[in-house]
Design a protein around this motif. Structure first.
Motif, PDB file in Angstrom:
ATOM      1  N   GLU A  34       0.845  -1.193   0.000  1.00 56.87           N
ATOM      2  CA  GLU A  34       0.000   0.000   0.000  1.00 56.87           C
ATOM      3  C   GLU A  34       0.877   1.238   0.000  1.00 56.87           C
ATOM      4  O   GLU A  34       1.900   1.287   0.697  1.00 56.87           O
ATOM      5  CB  GLU A  34      -0.928   0.011   1.223  1.00 56.87           C
ATOM      6  CG  GLU A  34      -1.890   1.186   1.250  1.00 56.87           C
ATOM      7  CD  GLU A  34      -2.793   1.181   2.478  1.00 56.87           C
ATOM      8  OE1 GLU A  34      -3.709   2.014   2.530  1.00 56.87           O
ATOM      9  OE2 GLU A  34      -2.558   0.354   3.377  1.00 56.87           O
ATOM     10  N   LEU A  35       0.484   2.219  -0.798  1.00 52.77           N
ATOM     11  CA  LEU A  35       1.164   3.510  -0.816  1.00 52.77           C
ATOM     12  C   LEU A  35       0.086   4.578  -0.686  1.00 52.77           C
ATOM     13  O   LEU A  35      -0.753   4.738  -1.569  1.00 52.77           O
ATOM     14  CB  LEU A  35       1.970   3.679  -2.111  1.00 52.77           C
ATOM     15  CG  LEU A  35       2.920   4.889  -2.170  1.00 52.77           C
ATOM     16  CD1 LEU A  35       4.097   4.600  -3.085  1.00 52.77           C
ATOM     17  CD2 LEU A  35       2.208   6.140  -2.645  1.00 52.77           C
ATOM     18  N   ALA A  36       0.107   5.296   0.446  1.00 55.56           N
ATOM     19  CA  ALA A  36      -0.927   6.298   0.724  1.00 55.56           C
ATOM     20  C   ALA A  36      -0.299   7.676   0.757  1.00 55.56           C
ATOM     21  O   ALA A  36       0.399   8.025   1.724  1.00 55.56           O
ATOM     22  CB  ALA A  36      -1.614   5.993   2.050  1.00 55.56           C
ATOM     23  N   PRO A  37      -0.498   8.503  -0.286  1.00 53.72           N
ATOM     24  CA  PRO A  37       0.018   9.876  -0.259  1.00 53.72           C
ATOM     25  C   PRO A  37      -0.617  10.669   0.883  1.00 53.72           C
ATOM     26  O   PRO A  37      -1.803  10.526   1.182  1.00 53.72           O
ATOM     27  CB  PRO A  37      -0.396  10.437  -1.625  1.00 53.72           C
ATOM     28  CG  PRO A  37      -0.654   9.231  -2.477  1.00 53.72           C
ATOM     29  CD  PRO A  37      -1.179   8.188  -1.543  1.00 53.72           C
ATOM     30  N   LEU A  38       0.167  11.518   1.510  1.00 56.18           N
ATOM     31  CA  LEU A  38      -0.305  12.319   2.638  1.00 56.18           C
ATOM     32  C   LEU A  38       0.052  13.785   2.412  1.00 56.18           C
ATOM     33  O   LEU A  38       1.203  14.108   2.101  1.00 56.18           O
ATOM     34  CB  LEU A  38       0.336  11.845   3.954  1.00 56.18           C
ATOM     35  CG  LEU A  38       0.110  10.388   4.346  1.00 56.18           C
ATOM     36  CD1 LEU A  38       0.986  10.022   5.532  1.00 56.18           C
ATOM     37  CD2 LEU A  38      -1.347  10.151   4.685  1.00 56.18           C
ATOM     38  N   GLY A  39      -0.951  14.638   2.560  1.00 56.95           N
ATOM     39  CA  GLY A  39      -0.695  16.073   2.578  1.00 56.95           C
ATOM     40  C   GLY A  39      -0.420  16.708   1.244  1.00 56.95           C
ATOM     41  O   GLY A  39       0.132  17.816   1.195  1.00 56.95           O
ATOM     42  N   ASP A  40      -0.795  16.045   0.149  1.00 58.04           N
ATOM     43  CA  ASP A  40      -0.647  16.702  -1.154  1.00 58.04           C
ATOM     44  C   ASP A  40      -1.736  17.763  -1.302  1.00 58.04           C
ATOM     45  O   ASP A  40      -2.898  17.544  -0.958  1.00 58.04           O
ATOM     46  CB  ASP A  40      -0.773  15.670  -2.279  1.00 58.04           C
ATOM     47  CG  ASP A  40       0.426  14.740  -2.342  1.00 58.04           C
ATOM     48  OD1 ASP A  40       1.477  15.114  -1.802  1.00 58.04           O
ATOM     49  OD2 ASP A  40       0.298  13.644  -2.916  1.00 58.04           O
ATOM     50  N   GLY A  41      -1.373  18.922  -1.833  1.00 54.52           N
ATOM     51  CA  GLY A  41      -2.367  19.960  -2.099  1.00 54.52           C
ATOM     52  C   GLY A  41      -2.922  20.638  -0.861  1.00 54.52           C
ATOM     53  O   GLY A  41      -4.118  20.920  -0.787  1.00 54.52           O
ATOM     54  N   LEU A  42      -2.064  20.904   0.125  1.00 52.29           N
ATOM     55  CA  LEU A  42      -2.529  21.577   1.348  1.00 52.29           C
ATOM     56  C   LEU A  42      -2.184  23.068   1.338  1.00 52.29           C
ATOM     57  O   LEU A  42      -2.171  23.704   2.402  1.00 52.29           O
ATOM     58  CB  LEU A  42      -1.922  20.903   2.579  1.00 52.29           C
ATOM     59  CG  LEU A  42      -2.421  19.481   2.895  1.00 52.29           C
ATOM     60  CD1 LEU A  42      -1.817  18.994   4.197  1.00 52.29           C
ATOM     61  CD2 LEU A  42      -3.935  19.441   2.962  1.00 52.29           C
ATOM     62  N   ASP A  43      -1.905  23.622   0.173  1.00 53.24           N
ATOM     63  CA  ASP A  43      -1.660  25.073   0.098  1.00 53.24           C
ATOM     64  C   ASP A  43      -2.902  25.811   0.586  1.00 53.24           C
ATOM     65  O   ASP A  43      -4.024  25.538   0.156  1.00 53.24           O
ATOM     66  CB  ASP A  43      -1.354  25.488  -1.337  1.00 53.24           C
ATOM     67  CG  ASP A  43      -0.071  24.853  -1.857  1.00 53.24           C
ATOM     68  OD1 ASP A  43       0.745  24.441  -1.023  1.00 53.24           O
ATOM     69  OD2 ASP A  43       0.073  24.745  -3.095  1.00 53.24           O
ATOM     70  N   GLY A  44      -2.731  26.753   1.474  1.00 49.29           N
ATOM     71  CA  GLY A  44      -3.862  27.491   2.017  1.00 49.29           C
ATOM     72  C   GLY A  44      -4.367  26.960   3.333  1.00 49.29           C
ATOM     73  O   GLY A  44      -5.245  27.563   3.954  1.00 49.29           O
ATOM     74  N   VAL A  45      -3.820  25.809   3.810  1.00 48.13           N
ATOM     75  CA  VAL A  45      -4.187  25.275   5.129  1.00 48.13           C
ATOM     76  C   VAL A  45      -3.115  25.715   6.112  1.00 48.13           C
ATOM     77  O   VAL A  45      -1.921  25.450   5.921  1.00 48.13           O
ATOM     78  CB  VAL A  45      -4.309  23.743   5.109  1.00 48.13           C
ATOM     79  CG1 VAL A  45      -4.705  23.222   6.487  1.00 48.13           C
ATOM     80  CG2 VAL A  45      -5.322  23.304   4.063  1.00 48.13           C
ATOM     81  N   VAL A  46      -3.541  26.414   7.180  1.00 52.74           N
ATOM     82  CA  VAL A  46      -2.591  26.977   8.135  1.00 52.74           C
ATOM     83  C   VAL A  46      -2.923  26.497   9.539  1.00 52.74           C
ATOM     84  O   VAL A  46      -3.991  25.944   9.799  1.00 52.74           O
ATOM     85  CB  VAL A  46      -2.621  28.523   8.093  1.00 52.74           C
ATOM     86  CG1 VAL A  46      -2.224  29.025   6.717  1.00 52.74           C
ATOM     87  CG2 VAL A  46      -3.998  29.047   8.492  1.00 52.74           C
ATOM     88  N   VAL A  47      -1.963  26.722  10.410  1.00 55.02           N
ATOM     89  CA  VAL A  47      -2.171  26.440  11.832  1.00 55.02           C
ATOM     90  C   VAL A  47      -2.959  27.597  12.442  1.00 55.02           C
ATOM     91  O   VAL A  47      -2.610  28.767  12.248  1.00 55.02           O
ATOM     92  CB  VAL A  47      -0.826  26.264  12.562  1.00 55.02           C
ATOM     93  CG1 VAL A  47      -1.050  26.043  14.055  1.00 55.02           C
ATOM     94  CG2 VAL A  47      -0.036  25.118  11.951  1.00 55.02           C
ATOM     95  N   ALA A  48      -4.027  27.287  13.167  1.00 56.51           N
ATOM     96  CA  ALA A  48      -4.886  28.331  13.751  1.00 56.51           C
ATOM     97  C   ALA A  48      -5.261  27.951  15.179  1.00 56.51           C
ATOM     98  O   ALA A  48      -5.234  26.771  15.549  1.00 56.51           O
ATOM     99  CB  ALA A  48      -6.140  28.517  12.903  1.00 56.51           C
ATOM    100  N   ARG A  49      -5.621  28.992  15.962  1.00 54.09           N
ATOM    101  CA  ARG A  49      -6.022  28.765  17.352  1.00 54.09           C
ATOM    102  C   ARG A  49      -7.439  29.313  17.560  1.00 54.09           C
ATOM    103  O   ARG A  49      -7.749  30.432  17.164  1.00 54.09           O
ATOM    104  CB  ARG A  49      -5.065  29.461  18.310  1.00 54.09           C
ATOM    105  CG  ARG A  49      -5.347  29.176  19.802  1.00 54.09           C
ATOM    106  CD  ARG A  49      -4.485  30.052  20.702  1.00 54.09           C
ATOM    107  NE  ARG A  49      -3.086  29.958  20.371  1.00 54.09           N
ATOM    108  CZ  ARG A  49      -2.262  28.991  20.817  1.00 54.09           C
ATOM    109  NH1 ARG A  49      -2.747  28.060  21.618  1.00 54.09           N
ATOM    110  NH2 ARG A  49      -0.996  28.984  20.448  1.00 54.09           N
TER     111      ARG A  49
END
Length: 794
Positions: A34-49
């Motif tokens: 199994e090969l599971a890509p992770l986090g491709d195309g996360l432009d615009g996702v930021v850390v927030a509080r």
């Protein structure tokens, strides 16, 4: 083995793309399951509080959150996650970001504006957890891109390893294969010794000989056990299929996944010392980390503290000495255990642990002190503490010795069918971590201790072949002459037996050669059974002594699924104790239930019976010309009145028991959950298919004579007994004996039956006269009357 792509690339700097890397791994024998890509195309996702939360005025399950995204202004986000709360740090998809097939836009939810979306791990494609928002650590940098913070993009790669590749149960072991296949080098491991800042130690006692020849350990004082596991470490663990627990536990898991060396951390203050390894004592118990109490015997190894068991060696630590939030002083251990000392022990306790999985297959004996140093560096850098000296207790005489294997150039070319350049051979073996010395006819190779699978020249040839590339080896047909061995005339083939039963409407079944001991006990066939030392499960704990129990279980499963007519056969091996070693016997068996024939309009429906099955058996016997005789059986699983032992009659008239045929006992059928009568047979295949060499014989030119006789005999007299007596009395002129009628009823006394037989007589040298025939008939009548109280029916 599951691991992070980025983690692997840290150890081997290859320019191969993700797809090329996966293809390379599979091509060299490390199949990517199994090969599971992770986090491709996360432009615009930021850390927030989340700063504030208020109940949505129009929806009970929604909250209106004020969110700090690091740009100086609060964003209003409507969120339905149950774990949304003030102070929570979570991923925020800003307006314009595409998550999956959805593009985030400013919207009104039940009349309240929402300017973005707080995300769960599943929505981001990072995990299967959709129960709430992905909770980030409280010190995560607000406003930073989530991909940078979590080390994305990445991929989770899962390999389907064969049991011989124990060295690839660590990321670094996989790196050697990738480096060899892609022409790269493995990066040096940063495991320099940590400066000793404390004199604290515990003495070590090795009492298990060659089963545990090495034990490395260290005390670290003043550790902050409550420090959070760093994000980079936690994420690598998650992407390797391991949930972070606490920092001290996570460190040992991290080192195991990276180096392949299982480790354990104890609370030093709960130990007295000395620490040791020995065999468990019969009846000794140990409460494991999972809370289970393990009942041990001398087959297990235990880690001891002042001679009390505190850990199950190579499998799992004990509950009494585990690290926790109150731990301040840590005792780290990493040991080498021989595979034979660990294999099968986990399954005996119903466990499956990562440590046991690795030790059963073999772990590099040189790794324990390296792993201790590596783990110490991680602990001191992240949680502080003062490390004591490393104690490396070694029984040198019992340590595995390096293997020297010779690889001949000519042998390599002969096996592969192609000439691999000398430089390429040396490069491949060197990249895999082997020490290679050139010789006149090839190479002398020193095998690294982590490679338990390399022992002979052919193993090295396989290494060269898989790294050089199977597609680089030309396809050629083998040369030379092949000698055909003619089939023997003294035995019919198994293939013919299979075809015969298939032609008679049977289906072939293939069952496990090991069965449940309780099943054999139910059949009363457990005597002489061979128990497995390392069963796959408790239900498959002994080798089968007969084919019928497993074959009948298959019939029962079919019958339970609305198959009213079942006809199965099997050819396989059975096992039983014979002297000092088990004995294998190839047998053939069949079971039937339901109607005698498939549903049709040509004849009335009737249930299968003994005689139907006997006809099938006779058709098998005809393949070899065997003469079979059925006699009353005393098998414990058999119906007392509808079963028989099967004997093969030899050329000299001797009878040898070769099997059984009949109906199962009603009590057994009830115990097996069968509500229909089941008939079956089982015989030794070799004895059934053996046949004598054909002998030509002239046919008599003189006519045969037939005389038909009807006898009244007691009901309990069997045809087999009558037949044997008649054949003996008739003498050499008897050519055939047939039973053509059976009658009981009007005119026949109760308790008796009438059997009509035909005697076929013929002589080789003359025509038989009436007086000759009458004499034979008289002898037969007299013998049957004397032996069986048979009288001629009037």
């Amino acid at each position: 083995m599951k691991f992070s792509e980025n983690w692997l690339r840290q150890h081997v700097k290859t320019g191969a793309t993700r797809e090329q890397l996966a293809a390379t791994l599979t091509a060299i024998g490390l199949e990517v399951e199994e090969l599971a890509p992770l986090g491709d195309g996360l432009d615009g996702v930021v850390v927030a509080r989340i700063v504030e939360c208020a109940k949505h005025p129009e929806a009970d399950r929604l909250q209106v959150c004020q969110v700090d995204a690091g740009n100086g202004a609060m964003l209003q986000i409507v969120c339905g996650a149950p774990n949304a709360r003030p102070g929570l740090v979570a991923p925020l998809a800003t307006i314009g970001t595409k998550i999956g097939e959805i593009t985030i836009k400013a919207a009104k939810l039940r009349g309240v504006e929402s300017n973005g979306m707080l995300c769960s791990a599943k929505e981001l494609g990072l995990d299967a957890d959709a129960s709430g928002l992905l909770e980030l650590q409280a010190d995560a940098p607000v406003g930073a891109p989530l991909a940078d913070y979590l080390g994305l993009p990445d991929a989770s790669i899962e390999l389907k390893l064969t049991p011989n590749r124990a060295d690839c149960f660590g990321v670094r072991g996989i790196a050697f294969d990738v480096a060899a296949a892609t022409g790269c080098e493995v990066e040096p491991l940063s495991a320099a010794p940590v400066s000793v800042a404390s004199a604290a130690t515990l003495p070590v006692e090795l009492g298990a000989g060659a089963e545990a020849p090495r034990y490395a350990c260290r005390v670290i004082e003043g550790v902050d056990a409550n420090v959070a596991t760093p994000v980079w470490m936690a994420e690598r663990l998650r992407r390797s299929g391991v949930r972070p627990v606490s920092f001290l536990v996570d460190v040992t898991q991290y080192v195991m996944l990276e180096l392949g060396q299982p480790m354990h951390a104890y609370d030093r203050d709960l130990l007295k010392g000395p620490v040791g390894v020995r065999r468990a004592r019969d009846g000794e118990t140990l409460v494991l980390l999972n809370g289970d109490e393990a009942k041990l015997d001398a087959q297990f190894l235990v880690i001891t503290d002042a001679d009390r068991a505190v850990g199950l060696a190579g499998i799992m630590g004990g509950n009494d000495t585990k690290v926790g939030a109150a731990t301040r002083n840590v005792f780290l251990e990493a040991a080498h255990f021989a595979p034979a000392a660990i294999i099968g022990r986990s399954r005996r306790l119903g466990l499956h642990t990562d440590a046991g999985h690795r030790f059963e297959r073999g772990v590099d004996p040189e790794l324990p002190p390296v792993a201790v140093e590596y783990a110490t560096r991680l602990i001191v850098d992240i949680a502080g503490g003062k490390p004591g000296p490393v104690v490396d207790a070694v029984r040198e005489a019992d340590m595995p010795k390096p293997q020297l294997v010779r690889l001949r150039r000519a042998r390599l070319a002969r096996v592969l069918g192609t000439q691999v350049p000398d430089g390429e051979v040396a490069r491949i073996l060197g990249a895999l971590g082997f020490a290679v010395a050139a010789t006149d006819d090839g190479w002398q190779v020193t095998v690294p201790p982590r490679r338990f699978d390399i022992a002979i020249e052919e193993d090295l040839i396989e290494e060269v072949a898989r790294i050089h590339g199977y597609d680089a080896i030309p396809t050629t047909l083998p040369g030379g002459a092949t000698r055909l061995v003619p089939a023997t005339e003294t035995r019919s083939s198994e293939h013919d037996a299979r075809r015969q039963l298939v032609a008679r409407d049977y289906l072939e079944a293939i069952n496990y050669a090991f069965v449940d001991a309780d099943l054999l006990a139910t059949w009363r066939l457990a005597d002489g059974s061979v128990a497995l030392a390392n069963p796959l499960s408790a239900e498959l704990g002994v080798m089968r002594t007969r084919l019928l129990p497993g074959l009948t279980a298959a019939l029962a499963r079919n019958a339970a699924r609305q198959q009213s007519r079942v006809r199965l056969f099997e050819i396989g091996r059975t096992f039983g104790m014979g002297g000092d070693a088990p004995v294998e016997t190839i047998r053939i068996a069949a079971v039937v239930c339901g109607d005698a024939a498939a549903e049709q309009w040509g004849e009335a429906s009737r249930k299968v019976d003994f005689h139907d099955l006997k006809g099938d058996l006779d058709s098998l016997a005809a393949l070899s010309g065997a003469t079979l005789d059925c006699r009353a059986s005393a098998e414990p699983f058999a119906h007392p009145g509808r079963s028989a032992d099967v004997f093969r009659i030899g050329e000299n008239g001797e009878a040898v028991r070769i099997g059984w045929i009949g109906q199962l006992h009603p009590r057994l059928q009830q115990a097996l959950g069968l509500d229909t009568d089941v008939f079956g047979f089982e015989l030794e295949l070799g004895a059934l298919l053996a046949r004598g060499l054909p002998r030509a014989k002239a046919l008599s030119k003189y006519p045969s004579v037939r005389r038909d006789l009807a006898f009244v005999v007691p009901e309990n007299v069997s045809w087999a007994a009558l037949k044997a007596t008649a054949e003996s009395a008739a003498g050499p002129t008897l050519r055939g004996l047939v039973l053509f009628d059976r009658y009981a009823g009007k005119g026949i006394e109760t308790g008796f039956k009438s059997l009509a037989i035909g005697l076929i007589l013929q002589d080789e040298s003359r025509t038989l006269a009436d007086r000759d025939v009458d004499a034979v008939v008289a002898d037969v009548v007299a013998a049957l009357g004397k032996e069986h109280a048979a009288v001629i029916r009037r």
